[in-house]
Scaffold this active site. Structure first.
Site, short mmCIF file in Angstrom:
data_model
loop_
_atom_site.label_atom_id
_atom_site.label_comp_id
_atom_site.label_asym_id
_atom_site.label_seq_id
_atom_site.Cartn_x
_atom_site.Cartn_y
_atom_site.Cartn_z
N ASP A 230 0.56 -0.88 -0.45
CA ASP A 230 0.27 -0.10 -0.20
C ASP A 230 0.91 1.78 0.33
O ASP A 230 0.43 2.54 -0.75
CB ASP A 230 -1.13 0.16 1.01
CG ASP A 230 -1.80 -1.21 1.52
OD1 ASP A 230 -2.41 -1.63 0.16
OD2 ASP A 230 -1.78 -1.81 2.45
N GLU B 134 2.44 -0.79 4.86
CA GLU B 134 0.84 -1.44 4.51
C GLU B 134 0.17 -0.27 5.07
O GLU B 134 0.59 -0.73 6.80
CB GLU B 134 1.08 -2.65 4.43
CG GLU B 134 1.75 -3.10 2.71
CD GLU B 134 0.60 -4.72 3.06
OE1 GLU B 134 0.53 -4.78 2.13
OE2 GLU B 134 1.63 -5.46 2.97
N LYS C 70 -3.40 -1.44 7.18
CA LYS C 70 -5.18 -2.03 6.28
C LYS C 70 -5.63 -1.47 7.58
O LYS C 70 -6.03 -1.33 9.19
CB LYS C 70 -4.64 -3.55 7.00
CG LYS C 70 -3.58 -4.21 5.73
CD LYS C 70 -4.20 -3.80 4.30
CE LYS C 70 -2.83 -4.55 3.77
NZ LYS C 70 -3.23 -4.43 2.08
#
Length: 278
Positions: free
Chosen positions: A91, A111, A113
Site C-alpha cells: 500500500d 502497508e 490495513k
C-alpha cells in the site's frame, strides 16, 4: 526517478507550510493522508536529512526481481515463476537508497490495513448481521493477504541484516484494549479486545514471531538453537489500540524511525557518499 522530479511538489509544500510541522498541522485532514502519500513525505525528508544520498520511491516490485535476488544467494532458489509480469504492490510503496556500489537498497516498505467497522457502525446506530439485530460483525480474514507481501519482501531481503517492513493496523478487529462506544440512542456497547470473534491481531503476529507490537523490529534478530544460529526477519506491526484512525504525523514518525534504522544498518555500504567532502 530523478531527485528533482520526485520531490519538487513536496519541497514547495514544505516551503509554504514550514516543513513537516506544517504538513501535519491542525488544519490537515486525516483522510487526506494515505500511507503512500506519507511515504513520499518520508522520501522528501530523507533527501533533506541526507543530501549526499540518492533515494527513490517505487509502487511495486516484480516477482522476477525477487527471484533474481534469491538466485544470487543460492542457484536453487528463485526458480519458479508462472506469470512473468507478476508483482507485489504494498500500500505504501517501497523507499530505496543507492549504495556506494550503485545498487538500490530498500529503506522502507509500508502497508496500512483497516478491518472492522464496528466502532463506526455503533456510533451511527447501524445494526449488523443476517437479521440486522447485532451490534458487532464477525471479524473477517482479508488482513491475512498481508502475509504474502511480507513473505515476498523477506525473500527479496534475505541477504540483508535488517527488514524495514511496517504494517499499520486500524479498525475494531485490531483493538489492544477494551473500549466502550455509545449508540445514538444512548446505549453503551462494550468491545472486548481479547474476544475471539472480534480480534484478528493473532492472525498477524506470526509475521513478527510473537514479539511485541508497536515496536521498531527493523534489525534482524539472531537466535541460537542447538549450536546453530538462525536469522529472523520480523515485520514491525503497529496498531491503533482504540481502533480509531491513525494520526498521519505519528505514522510519519514511525516510518522515519524505521528508515533511520535501515540507513544505520547500511552504514558501511553508504560510507563513501556520507563522508564525501567532509
Amino acid at each position: 526517478m530523478a531527485k528533482k522530479s520526485q520531490s519538487n511538489r513536496l519541497t514547495e509544500q514544505h516551503k509554504r507550510s514550514k516543513g513537516v510541522v506544517g504538513i501535519f498541522g491542525e488544519d490537515a485532514k486525516v483522510h487526506d493522508f494515505t500511507v503512500g502519500k506519507i511515504s513520499r513525505i518520508v522520501v522528501d525528508q530523507l533527501y533533506k536529512k541526507y543530501p549526499q544520498l540518492s533515494f527513490r520511491y517505487r509502487t511495486s516490485i516484480k516477482k522476477e526481481e525477487i527471484n533474481a535476488a534469491l538466485q544470487k544467494i543460492d542457484p536453487e532458489l528463485g526458480q519458479t515463476l508462472f506469470v512473468s509480469k507478476s508483482s507485489i504492490k504494498p500500500d505504501g510503496g517501497i523507499v530505496e537508497v543507492k549504495d556506494d556500489g550503485g545498487n538500490w537498497r530498500i529503506v522502507l516498505v509500508t502497508e496500512a490495513k483497516h478491518q472492522g467497522k464496528d466502532i463506526e457502525n455503533i456510533k451511527k446506530g447501524i445494526l449488523v448481521g443476517k437479521n440486522s439485530d447485532q451490534d458487532l460483525m464477525a471479524a473477517g480474514n482479508a488482513i491475512e493477504r498481508s502475509h504474502k507481501n511480507i513473505s515476498e519482501i523477506a525473500n527479496l531481503m534475505l541477504s540483508e541484516i535488517y527488514f524495514p517492513y511496517v504494517l499499520f493496523l486500524e479498525g475494531s478487529n485490531f483493538l489492544t484494549k477494551n473500549i466502550s462506544i455509545e449508540r445514538p440512542d444512548g446505549r453503551i456497547v462494550d468491545l472486548e479486545y481479547n474476544s475471539g470473534a472480534l480480534n484478528r491481531l493473532d492472525r498477524l503476529t506470526s509475521a513478527n514471531y510473537g514479539m511485541p507490537i508497536d515496536k521498531n523490529l527493523c534489525l534482524n534478530k539472531f537466535v541460537k538453537n542447538n549450536n546453530k544460529v538462525v536469522m529472523l526477519q520480523a515485520a514491525s506491526i503497529y496498531s491503533q489500540g482504540d481502533g480509531l484512525s491513525w494520526d498521519p504525523k505519528k505514522m510519519f514518525e514511525v516510518m522515519m524511525d524505521v528508515s533511520s534504522t535501515s540507513l544505520k544498518a547500511l552504514g558501511g555500504d553508504l560510507f563513501a557518499q556520507l563522508t564525501a567532502g567532509s
